[in-house]
Design an enzyme around this catalytic site. Sequence first.
Site, PDB file in Angstrom:
ATOM      1  N   ASP A  35       0.751  -1.319  -0.096  1.00 31.66           N
ATOM      2  CA  ASP A  35       0.076   0.064   0.108  1.00 31.66           C
ATOM      3  C   ASP A  35       0.823   1.287  -0.078  1.00 31.66           C
ATOM      4  O   ASP A  35       2.014   1.350   0.617  1.00 31.66           O
ATOM      5  CB  ASP A  35      -0.784  -0.021   1.251  1.00 31.66           C
ATOM      6  CG  ASP A  35      -2.235   0.797   1.264  1.00 31.66           C
ATOM      7  OD1 ASP A  35      -3.294   0.436   0.921  1.00 31.66           O
ATOM      8  OD2 ASP A  35      -2.114   2.106   0.882  1.00 31.66           O
ATOM      9  N   ALA A  84      -5.853  -2.021  -4.558  1.00 30.45           N
ATOM     10  CA  ALA A  84      -5.396  -0.533  -4.628  1.00 30.45           C
ATOM     11  C   ALA A  84      -5.875   0.323  -5.596  1.00 30.45           C
ATOM     12  O   ALA A  84      -5.885  -0.052  -6.663  1.00 30.45           O
ATOM     13  CB  ALA A  84      -3.601  -0.319  -4.768  1.00 30.45           C
ATOM     14  N   ASP A 136     -19.270  -1.984  -9.613  1.00 34.59           N
ATOM     15  CA  ASP A 136     -20.751  -2.046 -10.450  1.00 34.59           C
ATOM     16  C   ASP A 136     -20.751  -0.561 -11.348  1.00 34.59           C
ATOM     17  O   ASP A 136     -21.390  -0.432 -12.467  1.00 34.59           O
ATOM     18  CB  ASP A 136     -21.719  -2.200  -9.869  1.00 34.59           C
ATOM     19  CG  ASP A 136     -22.034  -1.242  -8.687  1.00 34.59           C
ATOM     20  OD1 ASP A 136     -21.256  -0.300  -8.477  1.00 34.59           O
ATOM     21  OD2 ASP A 136     -22.927  -1.391  -7.928  1.00 34.59           O
ATOM     22  N   TYR A 183     -13.694   8.424 -12.277  1.00 37.44           N
ATOM     23  CA  TYR A 183     -13.590   7.124 -11.571  1.00 37.44           C
ATOM     24  C   TYR A 183     -13.816   5.862 -12.087  1.00 37.44           C
ATOM     25  O   TYR A 183     -13.113   4.842 -12.273  1.00 37.44           O
ATOM     26  CB  TYR A 183     -14.203   7.441 -10.096  1.00 37.44           C
ATOM     27  CG  TYR A 183     -14.237   5.945  -9.323  1.00 37.44           C
ATOM     28  CD1 TYR A 183     -12.914   5.096  -8.820  1.00 37.44           C
ATOM     29  CD2 TYR A 183     -15.409   5.448  -9.004  1.00 37.44           C
ATOM     30  CE1 TYR A 183     -13.226   4.047  -8.165  1.00 37.44           C
ATOM     31  CE2 TYR A 183     -15.555   3.928  -8.508  1.00 37.44           C
ATOM     32  CZ  TYR A 183     -14.532   3.542  -7.861  1.00 37.44           C
ATOM     33  OH  TYR A 183     -14.279   2.157  -7.316  1.00 37.44           O
ATOM     34  N   TYR A 374     -16.702  21.495  -1.258  1.00 41.92           N
ATOM     35  CA  TYR A 374     -17.777  22.048  -1.313  1.00 41.92           C
ATOM     36  C   TYR A 374     -17.896  23.421  -2.107  1.00 41.92           C
ATOM     37  O   TYR A 374     -18.959  23.775  -2.541  1.00 41.92           O
ATOM     38  CB  TYR A 374     -18.550  22.131   0.074  1.00 41.92           C
ATOM     39  CG  TYR A 374     -18.952  20.616   0.548  1.00 41.92           C
ATOM     40  CD1 TYR A 374     -20.230  20.266  -0.092  1.00 41.92           C
ATOM     41  CD2 TYR A 374     -18.213  19.795   1.262  1.00 41.92           C
ATOM     42  CE1 TYR A 374     -20.652  18.939   0.239  1.00 41.92           C
ATOM     43  CE2 TYR A 374     -18.796  18.544   1.375  1.00 41.92           C
ATOM     44  CZ  TYR A 374     -19.950  18.074   0.834  1.00 41.92           C
ATOM     45  OH  TYR A 374     -19.999  16.936   1.040  1.00 41.92           O
TER      46      TYR A 374
HETATM   47  P1  NAD Z   1      -9.920   3.021  -0.265  1.00 39.90           P
HETATM   48  O1  NAD Z   1      -9.728   4.256  -1.163  1.00 39.90           O
HETATM   49  O2  NAD Z   1     -10.663   2.974   1.068  1.00 39.90           O
HETATM   50  O3  NAD Z   1      -8.670   2.167  -0.304  1.00 39.90           O
HETATM   51  C1  NAD Z   1      -7.507   2.239  -1.478  1.00 39.90           C
HETATM   52  C2  NAD Z   1      -6.287   1.760  -0.932  1.00 39.90           C
HETATM   53  O4  NAD Z   1      -5.229   1.716  -2.080  1.00 39.90           O
HETATM   54  C3  NAD Z   1      -5.777   2.956   0.197  1.00 39.90           C
HETATM   55  O5  NAD Z   1      -5.239   2.043   1.480  1.00 39.90           O
HETATM   56  C4  NAD Z   1      -4.699   3.535  -0.375  1.00 39.90           C
HETATM   57  O6  NAD Z   1      -3.499   3.981   0.276  1.00 39.90           O
HETATM   58  C5  NAD Z   1      -4.135   2.366  -1.577  1.00 39.90           C
HETATM   59  N1  NAD Z   1      -3.470   3.106  -2.763  1.00 39.90           N
HETATM   60  C6  NAD Z   1      -4.037   4.036  -3.559  1.00 39.90           C
HETATM   61  N2  NAD Z   1      -3.261   4.477  -4.366  1.00 39.90           N
HETATM   62  C7  NAD Z   1      -2.402   3.493  -4.366  1.00 39.90           C
HETATM   63  C8  NAD Z   1      -1.063   3.342  -5.080  1.00 39.90           C
HETATM   64  N3  NAD Z   1      -0.695   4.236  -6.196  1.00 39.90           N
HETATM   65  N4  NAD Z   1      -0.140   2.139  -4.805  1.00 39.90           N
HETATM   66  C9  NAD Z   1      -0.438   1.473  -3.735  1.00 39.90           C
HETATM   67  N5  NAD Z   1      -1.479   1.743  -2.865  1.00 39.90           N
HETATM   68  C10 NAD Z   1      -2.546   2.549  -3.373  1.00 39.90           C
HETATM   69  O7  NAD Z   1     -10.880   2.059  -1.406  1.00 39.90           O
HETATM   70  P2  NAD Z   1     -11.888   1.031  -1.123  1.00 39.90           P
HETATM   71  O8  NAD Z   1     -13.337   1.496  -0.711  1.00 39.90           O
HETATM   72  O9  NAD Z   1     -11.328  -0.049  -0.065  1.00 39.90           O
HETATM   73  O10 NAD Z   1     -11.746   0.087  -2.335  1.00 39.90           O
HETATM   74  C11 NAD Z   1     -10.753  -0.894  -2.718  1.00 39.90           C
HETATM   75  C12 NAD Z   1     -10.998  -1.390  -3.958  1.00 39.90           C
HETATM   76  O11 NAD Z   1     -12.467  -1.793  -4.179  1.00 39.90           O
HETATM   77  C13 NAD Z   1     -10.976  -0.331  -5.120  1.00 39.90           C
HETATM   78  O12 NAD Z   1     -10.492  -0.759  -6.227  1.00 39.90           O
HETATM   79  C14 NAD Z   1     -12.146  -0.137  -5.476  1.00 39.90           C
HETATM   80  O13 NAD Z   1     -12.495   0.461  -6.900  1.00 39.90           O
HETATM   81  C15 NAD Z   1     -13.095  -1.381  -5.431  1.00 39.90           C
HETATM   82  N6  NAD Z   1     -14.697  -1.164  -4.999  1.00 39.90           N
HETATM   83  C16 NAD Z   1     -14.966  -0.281  -3.888  1.00 39.90           C
HETATM   84  C17 NAD Z   1     -16.165  -0.330  -3.324  1.00 39.90           C
HETATM   85  C18 NAD Z   1     -16.711   0.556  -2.213  1.00 39.90           C
HETATM   86  O14 NAD Z   1     -17.871   0.599  -1.965  1.00 39.90           O
HETATM   87  N7  NAD Z   1     -15.923   1.142  -1.461  1.00 39.90           N
HETATM   88  C19 NAD Z   1     -17.228  -1.089  -4.050  1.00 39.90           C
HETATM   89  C20 NAD Z   1     -16.605  -1.757  -5.287  1.00 39.90           C
HETATM   90  C21 NAD Z   1     -15.500  -1.784  -5.582  1.00 39.90           C
HETATM   91  P1  TYD Z   2     -20.407   7.601  -2.002  1.00 39.17           P
HETATM   92  O1  TYD Z   2     -20.393   7.278  -0.582  1.00 39.17           O
HETATM   93  O2  TYD Z   2     -19.512   8.697  -2.367  1.00 39.17           O
HETATM   94  O3  TYD Z   2     -20.630   6.421  -3.109  1.00 39.17           O
HETATM   95  P2  TYD Z   2     -20.527   6.153  -4.820  1.00 39.17           P
HETATM   96  O4  TYD Z   2     -20.465   7.610  -5.343  1.00 39.17           O
HETATM   97  O5  TYD Z   2     -19.492   5.597  -5.264  1.00 39.17           O
HETATM   98  O6  TYD Z   2     -21.825   5.669  -4.953  1.00 39.17           O
HETATM   99  O7  TYD Z   2     -22.063   8.096  -2.564  1.00 39.17           O
HETATM  100  C1  TYD Z   2     -22.985   7.385  -2.053  1.00 39.17           C
HETATM  101  C2  TYD Z   2     -24.516   7.973  -2.554  1.00 39.17           C
HETATM  102  O8  TYD Z   2     -24.662   9.261  -1.764  1.00 39.17           O
HETATM  103  C3  TYD Z   2     -24.331   8.793  -4.048  1.00 39.17           C
HETATM  104  O9  TYD Z   2     -25.245   8.677  -4.705  1.00 39.17           O
HETATM  105  C4  TYD Z   2     -23.823  10.330  -3.736  1.00 39.17           C
HETATM  106  C5  TYD Z   2     -24.628  10.382  -2.340  1.00 39.17           C
HETATM  107  N1  TYD Z   2     -23.960  11.475  -1.481  1.00 39.17           N
HETATM  108  C6  TYD Z   2     -24.645  12.611  -0.859  1.00 39.17           C
HETATM  109  O10 TYD Z   2     -25.724  12.820  -1.178  1.00 39.17           O
HETATM  110  N2  TYD Z   2     -23.904  13.180  -0.282  1.00 39.17           N
HETATM  111  C7  TYD Z   2     -22.506  13.156   0.268  1.00 39.17           C
HETATM  112  O11 TYD Z   2     -21.907  14.037   0.888  1.00 39.17           O
HETATM  113  C8  TYD Z   2     -21.908  11.931  -0.113  1.00 39.17           C
HETATM  114  C9  TYD Z   2     -20.346  11.898   0.097  1.00 39.17           C
HETATM  115  C10 TYD Z   2     -22.520  11.101  -1.044  1.00 39.17           C
END
Ligand code: NAD
Ligand code: TYD
Length: 377
Positions: A35, A84, A136, A183, A374
């Site tokens: 990481d 990551a 997704d 993204y 914001y």
């Molecule tokens: P997060 O942002 O909490 O964590 C990402 C991690 O990657 C961090 O620890 C960061 O330090 C590390 N990182 C970032 N850039 C890096 C680099 N250049 N080299 C090495 N490490 C690096 O993300 P998350 O929510 O835990 O998501 C993890 C994975 O799952 C991602 O690939 C994301 O696209 C995918 N994902 C997330 C969700 C969700 O709801 N959070 C849903 C579906 C898929």
């Molecule tokens: P988020 O947690 O950023 O996940 P994603 O954009 O990957 O789905 O947001 C979840 C939903 O909530 C999305 O429709 C955007 C909305 N949202 C707000 O309305 N207010 C907020 O401050 C944030 C962070 C998200």
Amino acid sequence: MKRNILITGGAGFIGSHVVRLFVNKYPDYHIVNLDKLTYAGNLANLKDIEDKPNYTFVKADIVDIDKMREIFREYDINGVIHLAAESHVDRSIKDPFTFARTNVMGTLSLLQAAKEYWETLPEKFEGKLFYHISTDEVYGALELTHPEGVPAPFTTKASSEDDMAYGTEFFLETTKYNPHSPYSASKASSDHFVRAYHDTYGMPTLVTNCSNNYGPYQFPEKLIPLFINNIRQGKPLPVYGKGENVRDWLFVEDHARAIDLIFHKGKVGDTYNIGGFNEWKNIDLIKVIIKTVDRLLGNPEGQSLSLITYVTDRLGHDMRYAIDSRKLQSELGWEPSLQFEEGIEKTVRWYLDHQDWMDNITSGDYERYYVEMYKIR
Ligand code: NAD
Ligand code: TYD
């Protein structure tokens, strides 16, 4: 063959749950957590396992291909679970280049380093796996055709008769990619590179696309932890647009269990969608969070409803995400373990019990960034 597994992004939200699960469940595996420790990476997420003999942490940037080559050689890596990434849509709108750098170039460096190392071994790709974690969001956005919800058209164990959907369409593994945000465009690109390494070089790869995760250790720029923390502090809850967008929520430990199952039993070269048929309109979800936090803090019911503040919508805000995970359920027998109400209760309790964790990451830089965000909306 001893399993030496490289988990990238293991100090982040989902990665820390995957690392914890693998380190505890598989004492014979060596788990290498790589990481960069960006703003989203936090080693405090892994305090409970950091001294385990089968665990190693390496601070590195996945874009640095020479370092990736060195890590594959040094630890004789034969499996990769790649999490990551830059993961927040709002940040990608502000700074798309960082997303292309890490998510596209970083994934490519890792793929190339894996390929080069594995090709030097006598058994080459045999017994290896490069498992890429995706989202997704690459499928684009679905229509909100049933604003009041209709029963989800499924009878799998994962869904109950009460499950509601906000439209008749769902994302399938075969749904055409149609990303809208920087993204999701960067994640889509990385998914294509992973599949290209499979199709071109015969690399053993696998991709999964999961719905929105929630649970402990999520960075508080995402909806659920941000709102729990703001309610605790009596701060406004910024609802984008009319709060009508729909997201499909899965408890993070259920995602980690799916990753474990797919890593061991998934079909190489294949794709699985992960989700629990659990769609919520943002505003309804926000009201559940308010109710739960108020109850656990001993506030009068409905006290924090007044914190709801409608703000300018996110640019290009996708209306609805909804995952069809029947393939994973029927082929590998996975199902979510928690009902949403239980998951939210557990999550709210965790954040309220770990205020020091929250306070440590919401001071200083993050606070300044948040105010700045914001201004651009
Ligand atoms: P997060 O942002 O909490 O964590 C990402 C991690 O990657 C961090 O620890 C960061 O330090 C590390 N990182 C970032 N850039 C890096 C680099 N250049 N080299 C090495 N490490 C690096 O993300 P998350 O929510 O835990 O998501 C993890 C994975 O799952 C991602 O690939 C994301 O696209 C995918 N994902 C997330 C969700 C969700 O709801 N959070 C849903 C579906 C898929
Ligand atoms: P988020 O947690 O950023 O996940 P994603 O954009 O990957 O789905 O947001 C979840 C939903 O909530 C999305 O429709 C955007 C909305 N949202 C707000 O309305 N207010 C907020 O401050 C944030 C962070 C998200």
